[in-house]
Design a protein around this motif. Structure first.
Motif, PDB file in Angstrom:
ATOM      1  N   SER A   1      77.605 116.310 109.458  1.00  0.00           N
ATOM      2  CA  SER A   1      76.821 116.193 110.691  1.00  0.00           C
ATOM      3  C   SER A   1      75.849 117.362 110.769  1.00  0.00           C
ATOM      4  CB  SER A   1      77.741 116.178 111.906  1.00  0.00           C
ATOM      5  OG  SER A   1      78.538 117.336 111.907  1.00  0.00           O
ATOM      6  N   LEU A   2      74.815 117.206 111.584  1.00  0.00           N
ATOM      7  CA  LEU A   2      73.860 118.298 111.739  1.00  0.00           C
ATOM      8  C   LEU A   2      74.486 119.425 112.547  1.00  0.00           C
ATOM      9  CD1 LEU A   2      70.618 116.259 112.411  1.00  0.00           C
ATOM     10  CD2 LEU A   2      70.959 117.880 110.553  1.00  0.00           C
ATOM     11  N   LYS A   3      74.155 120.671 112.188  1.00  0.00           N
ATOM     12  CA  LYS A   3      74.662 121.810 112.956  1.00  0.00           C
ATOM     13  C   LYS A   3      74.163 121.764 114.386  1.00  0.00           C
ATOM     14  CE  LYS A   3      75.129 124.966 109.141  1.00  0.00           C
ATOM     15  NZ  LYS A   3      75.848 126.138 108.821  1.00  0.00           N
ATOM     16  N   LYS A   4      74.926 122.399 115.275  1.00  0.00           N
ATOM     17  CA  LYS A   4      74.516 122.492 116.674  1.00  0.00           C
ATOM     18  C   LYS A   4      73.133 123.110 116.791  1.00  0.00           C
ATOM     19  CE  LYS A   4      78.123 122.409 120.059  1.00  0.00           C
ATOM     20  NZ  LYS A   4      78.835 123.111 121.122  1.00  0.00           N
ATOM     21  N   GLY A   5      72.304 122.547 117.638  1.00  0.00           N
ATOM     22  CA  GLY A   5      70.987 123.123 117.853  1.00  0.00           C
ATOM     23  C   GLY A   5      69.919 122.525 116.956  1.00  0.00           C
ATOM     24  N   MET A   6      70.349 121.805 115.876  1.00  0.00           N
ATOM     25  CA  MET A   6      69.360 121.151 115.016  1.00  0.00           C
ATOM     26  C   MET A   6      68.858 119.889 115.720  1.00  0.00           C
ATOM     27  SD  MET A   6      69.231 122.918 112.223  1.00  0.00           S
ATOM     28  CE  MET A   6      68.105 121.774 111.440  1.00  0.00           C
ATOM     29  N   LEU A   7      67.559 119.629 115.622  1.00  0.00           N
ATOM     30  CA  LEU A   7      67.028 118.384 116.156  1.00  0.00           C
ATOM     31  C   LEU A   7      67.543 117.214 115.326  1.00  0.00           C
ATOM     32  CD1 LEU A   7      63.287 119.206 116.887  1.00  0.00           C
ATOM     33  CD2 LEU A   7      65.155 118.935 118.513  1.00  0.00           C
TER      34      LEU A   7
ATOM     35  N   GLU B   1      67.024 110.898 114.326  1.00  0.00           N
ATOM     36  CA  GLU B   1      67.698 109.597 114.251  1.00  0.00           C
ATOM     37  C   GLU B   1      68.394 109.297 115.581  1.00  0.00           C
ATOM     38  OE1 GLU B   1      70.855 109.450 111.375  1.00  0.00           O
ATOM     39  OE2 GLU B   1      70.881 107.261 111.304  1.00  0.00           O
ATOM     40  N   ALA B   2      69.144 110.309 116.068  1.00  0.00           N
ATOM     41  CA  ALA B   2      69.874 110.118 117.320  1.00  0.00           C
ATOM     42  C   ALA B   2      68.925 109.915 118.496  1.00  0.00           C
ATOM     43  CB  ALA B   2      70.790 111.309 117.572  1.00  0.00           C
ATOM     44  N   SER B   3      67.822 110.675 118.534  1.00  0.00           N
ATOM     45  CA  SER B   3      66.950 110.503 119.704  1.00  0.00           C
ATOM     46  C   SER B   3      66.205 109.178 119.639  1.00  0.00           C
ATOM     47  CB  SER B   3      66.006 111.700 119.881  1.00  0.00           C
ATOM     48  OG  SER B   3      65.396 112.049 118.692  1.00  0.00           O
TER      49      SER B   3
ATOM     50  N   ASN C   1      73.913 112.155 125.055  1.00  0.00           N
ATOM     51  CA  ASN C   1      74.580 112.984 124.030  1.00  0.00           C
ATOM     52  C   ASN C   1      74.785 112.244 122.712  1.00  0.00           C
ATOM     53  OD1 ASN C   1      74.883 114.882 126.130  1.00  0.00           O
ATOM     54  ND2 ASN C   1      76.795 113.903 126.742  1.00  0.00           N
ATOM     55  N   THR C   2      73.747 111.539 122.281  1.00  0.00           N
ATOM     56  CA  THR C   2      73.883 110.765 121.046  1.00  0.00           C
ATOM     57  C   THR C   2      73.929 111.690 119.830  1.00  0.00           C
ATOM     58  OG1 THR C   2      72.600 109.072 122.130  1.00  0.00           O
ATOM     59  CG2 THR C   2      72.908 108.815 119.784  1.00  0.00           C
ATOM     60  N   LYS C   3      74.889 111.418 118.954  1.00  0.00           N
ATOM     61  CA  LYS C   3      75.027 112.168 117.700  1.00  0.00           C
ATOM     62  C   LYS C   3      75.209 111.185 116.560  1.00  0.00           C
ATOM     63  CE  LYS C   3      77.766 115.762 119.728  1.00  0.00           C
ATOM     64  NZ  LYS C   3      79.166 116.134 119.910  1.00  0.00           N
ATOM     65  N   THR C   4      74.798 111.592 115.364  1.00  0.00           N
ATOM     66  CA  THR C   4      75.078 110.747 114.205  1.00  0.00           C
ATOM     67  C   THR C   4      75.867 111.548 113.179  1.00  0.00           C
ATOM     68  OG1 THR C   4      72.986 111.361 113.190  1.00  0.00           O
ATOM     69  CG2 THR C   4      72.996 109.343 114.480  1.00  0.00           C
ATOM     70  N   ILE C   5      76.756 110.869 112.500  1.00  0.00           N
ATOM     71  CA  ILE C   5      77.600 111.492 111.475  1.00  0.00           C
ATOM     72  C   ILE C   5      77.570 110.590 110.252  1.00  0.00           C
ATOM     73  CG2 ILE C   5      79.989 112.121 110.904  1.00  0.00           C
ATOM     74  CD1 ILE C   5      80.406 112.501 113.955  1.00  0.00           C
TER      75      ILE C   5
END
Lengths: 82, 82
Positions: B10-16, B19-21, B36-40
């Motif tokens: 997953s992307l580190k915290k704070g990275m844009l 894909e999620a946005s 709070n969309t995240k992708t893994i």
């Protein structure tokens, strides 16, 4: 009620997965031998809904309309209370 | 010994996370409000190694060299016997 949602998308059995085969070949070039490579995408988000059933129905609709391609993807929805 | 490996990136915290946005905006256009969309990304494969420690060392090297970009990604390795 706020719910945490996780949608797990993978290609259906028998579908070619060029991403996985590229990874396997690239690892082989680095002298790592691996087999049966698969890739899975997870989308996580939080969602407001009246109850868990309504949340599940909404997320299933999102999957059918946007998040997955039901022709080629299998998907799995996990919902938990925040 | 044959091991089943799962690498979760997953992307580190704070990275844009574009894909999620994009997913969030596209869902909003369909009248689904999520936050709070995240992708893994998950990569699964099987691997031959002497023991679990050796398997873990190999997979960690694969992550550093190819599977992840340690500058922007967090990764998690799960190994189980087949």
């Amino acid at each position: 009620m706020q719910y945490n949602v996780e949608v797990r998308t993978s290609l259906k059995k028998g579908m070619l997965n060029p991403e996985a085969s590229t990874i396997e070949k690239a690892l082989a070039l680095l002298n790592f031998e691996v087999e049966n490579t698969k890739t899975i995408n997870i989308i996580q988000f939080s969602l407001n809904a009246e109850n868990k059933e309504e949340a599940l129905a909404q997320v299933d609709e999102m999957c059918q309309k946007l998040l997955c391609n039901p022709v080629i993807h299998d998907y799995e929805i996990n919902i938990s209370e925040e």
